[in-house]
Design an enzyme around this catalytic site. Structure first.
Site, PDB file in Angstrom:
ATOM      1  N   LYS A 128      -2.042  15.736  -8.827  1.00 49.11           N
ATOM      2  CA  LYS A 128      -1.087  15.480  -9.912  1.00 49.11           C
ATOM      3  C   LYS A 128      -0.167  16.684 -10.144  1.00 49.11           C
ATOM      4  O   LYS A 128       0.986  16.531 -10.538  1.00 49.11           O
ATOM      5  CB  LYS A 128      -1.828  15.092 -11.199  1.00 49.11           C
ATOM      6  CG  LYS A 128      -2.533  13.744 -11.107  1.00 49.11           C
ATOM      7  CD  LYS A 128      -1.554  12.605 -10.860  1.00 49.11           C
ATOM      8  CE  LYS A 128      -2.228  11.243 -10.903  1.00 49.11           C
ATOM      9  NZ  LYS A 128      -1.269  10.125 -10.677  1.00 49.11           N
ATOM     10  N   SER A 185      -0.009  13.360 -14.888  1.00 44.71           N
ATOM     11  CA  SER A 185      -1.135  13.373 -15.839  1.00 44.71           C
ATOM     12  C   SER A 185      -1.070  14.715 -16.560  1.00 44.71           C
ATOM     13  O   SER A 185      -0.401  15.644 -16.082  1.00 44.71           O
ATOM     14  CB  SER A 185      -2.429  13.276 -15.029  1.00 44.71           C
ATOM     15  OG  SER A 185      -3.540  13.658 -15.806  1.00 44.71           O
ATOM     16  N   ASP A 224       0.879  -1.177   0.000  1.00 42.15           N
ATOM     17  CA  ASP A 224       0.000   0.000   0.000  1.00 42.15           C
ATOM     18  C   ASP A 224       0.913   1.223   0.000  1.00 42.15           C
ATOM     19  O   ASP A 224       1.667   1.436   0.962  1.00 42.15           O
ATOM     20  CB  ASP A 224      -0.902  -0.020   1.241  1.00 42.15           C
ATOM     21  CG  ASP A 224      -1.941   1.101   1.209  1.00 42.15           C
ATOM     22  OD1 ASP A 224      -1.663   2.168   0.618  1.00 42.15           O
ATOM     23  OD2 ASP A 224      -3.026   0.905   1.783  1.00 42.15           O
ATOM     24  N   TYR A 246      -8.209  15.832  -8.392  1.00 37.81           N
ATOM     25  CA  TYR A 246      -7.209  15.008  -9.091  1.00 37.81           C
ATOM     26  C   TYR A 246      -6.072  15.899  -9.597  1.00 37.81           C
ATOM     27  O   TYR A 246      -4.892  15.596  -9.412  1.00 37.81           O
ATOM     28  CB  TYR A 246      -7.904  14.273 -10.233  1.00 37.81           C
ATOM     29  CG  TYR A 246      -7.034  13.330 -11.029  1.00 37.81           C
ATOM     30  CD1 TYR A 246      -6.644  12.102 -10.520  1.00 37.81           C
ATOM     31  CD2 TYR A 246      -6.627  13.657 -12.327  1.00 37.81           C
ATOM     32  CE1 TYR A 246      -5.869  11.222 -11.268  1.00 37.81           C
ATOM     33  CE2 TYR A 246      -5.856  12.793 -13.082  1.00 37.81           C
ATOM     34  CZ  TYR A 246      -5.479  11.577 -12.550  1.00 37.81           C
ATOM     35  OH  TYR A 246      -4.702  10.717 -13.297  1.00 37.81           O
TER      36      TYR A 246
END
Ligand SMILES: NC(=O)c1ccc[n+]([C@@H]2O[C@H](COP(=O)([O-])OP(=O)(O)OC[C@H]3O[C@@H](n4cnc5c(N)ncnc54)[C@H](O)[C@@H]3O)[C@@H](O)[C@H]2O)c1
Length: 268
Positions: A164, A147, A67, A160
């Site tokens: 990123k 991304s 993890d 998000y």
């Protein structure tokens, strides 16, 4: 000789999508790999994919339940790489999650989950990766999956993008730190456009459309006319990890089919 011959890599997110394909390409290019994920079943499928089904050769891949939010898991995974393959050269931080939503829609618990996996997970991977690569004594690379949402801010993925974007600048700071300290460790981020992986499944169901229509709609936003395949992105990770990229550090490698290159022509 493969492009990654003699290299040992730990790859997270290896139980699906881009991570799985990266493991397969690394093995194809001669690397030995610890494939890490929280999904045991996904890891088993990745290992099966790496097996040469004609010769039934056992691939040079070990799987590890890891993890990315947990420092002890990182230490155990990197220790496994050293025990099985005697060193660590490359850490590829590919595990990530995405929850869509504008800044007004974003639920704080979803944001926190993304921070924990996408950002804290990468911070831990860089910290433990630097120690492990330095202890191995050779040159190495840390590769962080960002991304295009880590470079620009589409309105529908606010949280998000925040995580990123953090990965993008963290990568530069790690690259500078390693260079200033004289560590022979490069650090790079990779910025894909939409990639056809399981990550898109919940997006399709949230929007109530089928998967093929979703990717078709996404492809319309990519000047090159299609979404990326996991292999398109895994090939960039191979380059980033290889000695061909010996002077590439602190960089953002964009694999977006020209999506961020400029505005579309008014005549197209
Ligand atoms: N698919 C896309 O369109 C796209 C675009 C740009 C960037 N990315 C990024 O690429 C990376 C890989 O995405 P993908 O499309 O292959 O997604 P995916 O959902 O197919 O795979 C993600 C993997 O990460 C694993 N994972 C999740 N939480 C974890 C944790 N806490 N610890 C360890 N593993 C964990 C999952 O089990 C899964 O196997 C992500 O960082 C994602 O943000 C994806």
């Amino acid at each position: 000789m493969g492009r990654l011959a003699k290299k040992v890599a730990l790859i997270t997110g290896a139980g699906s999508g881009i991570g799985r394909e990266t493991v397969r390409r690394f093995v194809e290019e001669g690397a030995r790999v610890v494939a890490a994920d929280i999904d045991q079943e996904g890891l088993s499928r990745t290992l099966a994919l790496c097996m040469d089904h004609e010769t039934r050769d056992i691939p040079p891949v070990a799987s590890c339940l890891l993890d990315v939010r947990n420092r002890e898991d990182w230490q155990a995974g990197l220790a496994m790489a050293r025990d099985r393959f005697s060193k660590v050269d490359v850490v590829a931080n590919i595990a990530g999650i995405g929850v869509a939503g504008s800044i007004e829609e974003l639920k704080l618990e979803d944001f926190q989950r993304m921070v924990d996996v996408n950002l804290t997970g990468v911070v831990l991977g860089c910290q433990e990766g630097i120690k492990a690569i330095n202890a191995s004594g050779g040159a190495g690379a840390i590769i962080n999956m960002s991304s295009i949402g880590g470079l620009v801010g589409p309105s529908d993925i606010a949280g998000y993008c925040a995580t990123k974007g953090g990965v993008t600048t963290l990568t530069k700071s790690v690259a500078m730190h390693c260079a200033e300290r004289g560590y022979p460790i490069r650090c790079l981020s990779i910025h894909p456009t939409y990639v056809d992986t399981e990550m898109l499944d919940p997006v399709a169901s949230e929007l109530g459309i089928n998967r093929a229509d979703l990717t078709k709609g996404m492809a319309a936003h990519v000047p090159m006319g299609r979404v990326a395949t996991p292999q398109d992105i895994a090939n960039v990770v191979v380059f980033a990890a290889s000695d061909e990229a010996a002077m590439v550090s602190g960089s953002s490698l964009i694999a977006d089919g020209a999506q961020l290159a400029g505005p579309r022509s008014a005549h197209s």
